[in-house]
Design a protein around this motif. Structure first.
Motif, PDB file in Angstrom:
ATOM      1  N   UNK A   4       0.463  -1.317   0.183  1.00  0.00           N
ATOM      2  CA  UNK A   4       0.141   0.332   0.359  1.00  0.00           C
ATOM      3  C   UNK A   4       0.945   1.535   0.518  1.00  0.00           C
ATOM      4  N   UNK A   5       1.899   1.646   0.866  1.00  0.00           N
ATOM      5  CA  UNK A   5       2.792   2.618   0.751  1.00  0.00           C
ATOM      6  C   UNK A   5       3.190   2.404  -0.768  1.00  0.00           C
ATOM      7  N   UNK A   6       3.685   0.991  -1.651  1.00  0.00           N
ATOM      8  CA  UNK A   6       4.519   1.694  -2.767  1.00  0.00           C
ATOM      9  C   UNK A   6       3.212   2.103  -3.533  1.00  0.00           C
ATOM     10  N   UNK A   7       2.436   2.045  -3.693  1.00  0.00           N
ATOM     11  CA  UNK A   7       1.311   2.691  -4.105  1.00  0.00           C
ATOM     12  C   UNK A   7       0.550   3.310  -3.807  1.00  0.00           C
ATOM     13  N   UNK A   8       0.845   4.480  -3.130  1.00  0.00           N
ATOM     14  CA  UNK A   8       0.999   5.865  -2.471  1.00  0.00           C
ATOM     15  C   UNK A   8       2.142   6.416  -3.179  1.00  0.00           C
ATOM     16  N   UNK A  53      -3.317  12.520  -3.305  1.00  0.00           N
ATOM     17  CA  UNK A  53      -1.571  11.503  -2.615  1.00  0.00           C
ATOM     18  C   UNK A  53      -1.072  11.955  -1.707  1.00  0.00           C
ATOM     19  N   UNK A  54      -0.856  13.648  -1.151  1.00  0.00           N
ATOM     20  CA  UNK A  54      -0.464  13.898   0.092  1.00  0.00           C
ATOM     21  C   UNK A  54      -0.039  13.113   0.913  1.00  0.00           C
ATOM     22  N   UNK A 114       1.535  10.681   3.195  1.00  0.00           N
ATOM     23  CA  UNK A 114       1.548  11.282   4.981  1.00  0.00           C
ATOM     24  C   UNK A 114       1.060  10.448   6.157  1.00  0.00           C
ATOM     25  N   UNK A 115      -0.046   9.369   5.771  1.00  0.00           N
ATOM     26  CA  UNK A 115      -0.758   8.378   6.557  1.00  0.00           C
ATOM     27  C   UNK A 115       0.967   7.616   6.546  1.00  0.00           C
ATOM     28  N   UNK A 116       1.365   7.423   5.336  1.00  0.00           N
ATOM     29  CA  UNK A 116       2.340   6.009   5.739  1.00  0.00           C
ATOM     30  C   UNK A 116       2.828   6.564   6.607  1.00  0.00           C
TER      31      UNK A 116
END
Length: 169
Positions: free
Chosen positions: A38-42, A97-98, A102-104
């Protein structure tokens, strides 16, 4: 009872413990892998959006900062307006997307994302100002320098973000 023989009850308890540990370990690894994906996709969505900003900005720079303009051809308002619409669409996507970046929760990556976002906002402001004030006159040298600095800042920020993100995915 033989020495070394294990009672069936103990064997069941040991088997259950090993199974629970294996299941727990697998679940932990699976969750970690899912979060990483998920982090990679974000991060990719953020980079894709900033790349779109960079492309639209490059088109505007090519038109506004052309040393031979207005001798070559006058600026076409419809063309410039389309570039600005493309730029604003890309900026909007960066803005969307920012928060996902940040949520990552990776501070180093967040710092680079903030730098990129500031560069994106500068690019947007320069484009709007040039559209308002310089459609019929050449850009002053200071403004051309600002445009080029914004390009460098955006590129530098994107590179830093990508490098930091690569270390966390």
């Amino acid at each position: 009872m033989k020495v070394g023989a294990v009672d069936q009850g103990w064997a069941a308890i040991i088997g259950a413990a090993v199974g629970a540990a294996t299941t727990g370990g697998t679940a932990w690894a699976s969750t970690k892998l899912h979060r990483r994906q998920i982090r990679r996709e974000d991060y990719l969505a953020f980079l894709d959006a900033t790349t779109r900003v960079e492309v639209a900005h490059a088109k505007l720079v090519a038109r506004f900062a052309n040393e031979r303009w207005p001798l070559d051809t006058p600026l076409d308002a419809a063309e410039i307006d389309q570039y600005i619409v493309d730029l604003k669409s890309a900026v909007s996507t960066v803005r969307q997307t920012l928060p996902r970046v940040y949520l990552a929760g990776v501070r180093r990556v967040m710092g680079h994302a903030s730098y990129v976002y500031a560069a994106v906002l500068l690019v947007e402001a320069l484009a709007e100002m040039c559209r308002r004030e310089h459609m019929t006159s050449a850009l002053p040298g200071v403004l051309k320098a600002d445009y080029r600095k914004a390009s460098r800042d955006l590129e530098k920020g994107m590179y830093g973000f990508a490098r930091a993100a690569r270390g966390k995915v």
